[in-house]
Design an enzyme around this catalytic site. Sequence first.
Site, PDB file in Angstrom:
ATOM      1  N   ARG A   1      -7.344   1.305   2.735  1.00 11.59           N
ATOM      2  CA  ARG A   1      -6.023   1.291   2.704  1.00 11.59           C
ATOM      3  C   ARG A   1      -5.405   0.239   3.395  1.00 11.59           C
ATOM      4  O   ARG A   1      -5.596   0.057   4.716  1.00 11.59           O
ATOM      5  CB  ARG A   1      -5.417   2.757   3.033  1.00 11.59           C
ATOM      6  CG  ARG A   1      -4.019   2.864   3.493  1.00 11.59           C
ATOM      7  CD  ARG A   1      -3.336   3.072   1.956  1.00 11.59           C
ATOM      8  NE  ARG A   1      -4.078   4.131   1.300  1.00 11.59           N
ATOM      9  CZ  ARG A   1      -3.581   4.297  -0.140  1.00 11.59           C
ATOM     10  NH1 ARG A   1      -3.259   3.739  -0.787  1.00 11.59           N
ATOM     11  NH2 ARG A   1      -4.212   5.412  -0.585  1.00 11.59           N
TER      12      ARG A   1
ATOM     13  N   ARG B   1     -12.222  -2.839  -6.318  1.00  9.19           N
ATOM     14  CA  ARG B   1     -11.733  -2.981  -4.921  1.00  9.19           C
ATOM     15  C   ARG B   1     -12.815  -1.998  -4.317  1.00  9.19           C
ATOM     16  O   ARG B   1     -12.885  -1.756  -3.241  1.00  9.19           O
ATOM     17  CB  ARG B   1     -10.367  -2.352  -4.773  1.00  9.19           C
ATOM     18  CG  ARG B   1     -10.050  -0.820  -5.472  1.00  9.19           C
ATOM     19  CD  ARG B   1      -8.718  -0.312  -5.044  1.00  9.19           C
ATOM     20  NE  ARG B   1      -8.428   1.161  -5.567  1.00  9.19           N
ATOM     21  CZ  ARG B   1      -7.214   1.625  -5.228  1.00  9.19           C
ATOM     22  NH1 ARG B   1      -6.750   1.125  -4.295  1.00  9.19           N
ATOM     23  NH2 ARG B   1      -7.376   2.944  -5.759  1.00  9.19           N
TER      24      ARG B   1
ATOM     25  N   HIS C   1      -2.709  -6.438  -4.685  1.00 12.29           N
ATOM     26  CA  HIS C   1      -2.169  -5.373  -4.001  1.00 12.29           C
ATOM     27  C   HIS C   1      -1.884  -5.602  -2.489  1.00 12.29           C
ATOM     28  O   HIS C   1      -2.001  -4.761  -1.695  1.00 12.29           O
ATOM     29  CB  HIS C   1      -2.811  -4.072  -4.272  1.00 12.29           C
ATOM     30  CG  HIS C   1      -2.157  -2.667  -4.313  1.00 12.29           C
ATOM     31  ND1 HIS C   1      -1.162  -2.502  -3.112  1.00 12.29           N
ATOM     32  CD2 HIS C   1      -1.978  -1.832  -5.111  1.00 12.29           C
ATOM     33  CE1 HIS C   1      -0.812  -1.278  -3.468  1.00 12.29           C
ATOM     34  NE2 HIS C   1      -1.156  -0.877  -4.648  1.00 12.29           N
TER      35      HIS C   1
ATOM     36  N   ASP D   1       8.574   2.370  -5.736  1.00 12.32           N
ATOM     37  CA  ASP D   1       7.419   2.132  -6.598  1.00 12.32           C
ATOM     38  C   ASP D   1       7.962   1.416  -8.035  1.00 12.32           C
ATOM     39  O   ASP D   1       8.319   2.103  -8.861  1.00 12.32           O
ATOM     40  CB  ASP D   1       6.629   3.343  -6.869  1.00 12.32           C
ATOM     41  CG  ASP D   1       5.291   2.990  -7.501  1.00 12.32           C
ATOM     42  OD1 ASP D   1       5.059   1.899  -7.720  1.00 12.32           O
ATOM     43  OD2 ASP D   1       4.271   4.050  -7.739  1.00 12.32           O
TER      44      ASP D   1
ATOM     45  N   GLU E   1       3.357  -7.064  -4.471  1.00 10.49           N
ATOM     46  CA  GLU E   1       2.025  -7.436  -5.211  1.00 10.49           C
ATOM     47  C   GLU E   1       2.096  -8.185  -6.414  1.00 10.49           C
ATOM     48  O   GLU E   1       3.076  -8.307  -7.328  1.00 10.49           O
ATOM     49  CB  GLU E   1       1.483  -6.177  -5.806  1.00 10.49           C
ATOM     50  CG  GLU E   1       1.465  -5.097  -4.718  1.00 10.49           C
ATOM     51  CD  GLU E   1       1.082  -3.427  -5.436  1.00 10.49           C
ATOM     52  OE1 GLU E   1       0.390  -3.447  -6.467  1.00 10.49           O
ATOM     53  OE2 GLU E   1       1.713  -2.493  -4.852  1.00 10.49           O
TER      54      GLU E   1
HETATM   55  O1  TA6 Z   1       0.875  -0.502  -6.668  1.00  7.76           O
HETATM   56  C1  TA6 Z   1       1.805   0.730  -6.567  1.00  7.76           C
HETATM   57  C2  TA6 Z   1       0.635   1.693  -6.813  1.00  7.76           C
HETATM   58  O2  TA6 Z   1       0.357   1.935  -8.071  1.00  7.76           O
HETATM   59  C3  TA6 Z   1       1.469   3.103  -6.480  1.00  7.76           C
HETATM   60  O3  TA6 Z   1       1.696   3.798  -7.728  1.00  7.76           O
HETATM   61  C4  TA6 Z   1       0.602   3.948  -5.350  1.00  7.76           C
HETATM   62  O4  TA6 Z   1       0.114   5.037  -5.594  1.00  7.76           O
HETATM   63  C5  TA6 Z   1      -0.203   2.807  -4.813  1.00  7.76           C
HETATM   64  O5  TA6 Z   1      -0.349   1.849  -5.786  1.00  7.76           O
HETATM   65  C6  TA6 Z   1      -1.523   3.006  -4.053  1.00  7.76           C
HETATM   66  O6  TA6 Z   1      -2.490   3.523  -4.986  1.00  7.76           O
HETATM   67  P1  TA6 Z   1      -4.056   3.856  -4.331  1.00  7.76           P
HETATM   68  O7  TA6 Z   1      -4.773   4.260  -5.464  1.00  7.76           O
HETATM   69  O8  TA6 Z   1      -4.333   2.910  -3.545  1.00  7.76           O
HETATM   70  O9  TA6 Z   1      -3.566   5.208  -3.594  1.00  7.76           O
END
Ligand code: TA6
Length: 283
Positions: free
Chosen positions: A64, A87, A157, A201, A258
């Site tokens: 994260r 990832r 991201h 988002d 992103e």
């Molecule tokens: O890029 C935005 C997103 O797709 C959101 O919808 C949000 O949930 C985030 O990424 C994080 O995703 P993750 O799978 O890393 O929890």
Amino acid sequence: MTTINPAERIDFNGMPATRLRAPDGSEAIVLDHGAHVVSWKPRGGPDRLYLSPDAVFEQGTAVRGGVPICFPQFANNGPLPSHGFARKSNWELVDARGGEDYAMANLRLRYSDATLAEWPGQFVLELAISVSGDRLDLEMDVLNDGEESFSFTAALHTYLAVKEVEECALEGLRGQDCSDSLTKKRFRETGTSFMVDQEVDRIYHGTKNALLLREHHRALAIHSENLPDTVVWNPWVERSKQLKDLPDNGFRRMLCVEGAVVESPVVLGPQQSWWGRQTLMVL
Ligand code: TA6
């Protein structure tokens, strides 16, 4: 005179990683796991990437913060688990070195029995990371090394570190078409300056200009090439509570901006390739 090692192999929270250091003092750290850039400090400055203090560093788990590589699927836009497998995979470090004013690394993920079990594409995915002065460049390259075409969506991201998310403004999105992933509505952005004061988002389409993330005392330019969509994400209060690897107030210290290719997936025939780049620059 001490010489700086431009590409030092280190342990980062129990994971093998490479610390890049340019002669001007700028540095970045990239894990083999996910080719995940977990830190970027421009020359003489603090880290401009947010890394959650509760991030989990384990094989098969996404970290994260930093810059997760979403491939071959962005978010839940397809049958794979969210953001695809890149990832969570182990990449190979294929090159790491420095020059007069930069340090760079190149990591590669190639299709394998494990990826073919999830997705049929015979891909070679590379990430090139380069640090220099006030600038970080990240470039994804994808080659179709098989005999069948495949298509994919992808994103860098990037979790940008901010002092207080409510006090920063993202500029440069005016006039762009936007799909709101929360309301499922599509509209044209009319504001010159985007402020975050609730969960956001969004996917902005056809981003051409550099964006500017302004805070009281500092600013960061974000520029994408060949990544036509820009995703802006902040989980805010309630969603943060559901994310076990983000502290409850973690959303205040981050904003994801992103570089992505989502709306029109990339289609690659045999031996065709594609690239997309995001550049961050401290102003
Ligand atoms: O890029 C935005 C997103 O797709 C959101 O919808 C949000 O949930 C985030 O990424 C994080 O995703 P993750 O799978 O890393 O929890």
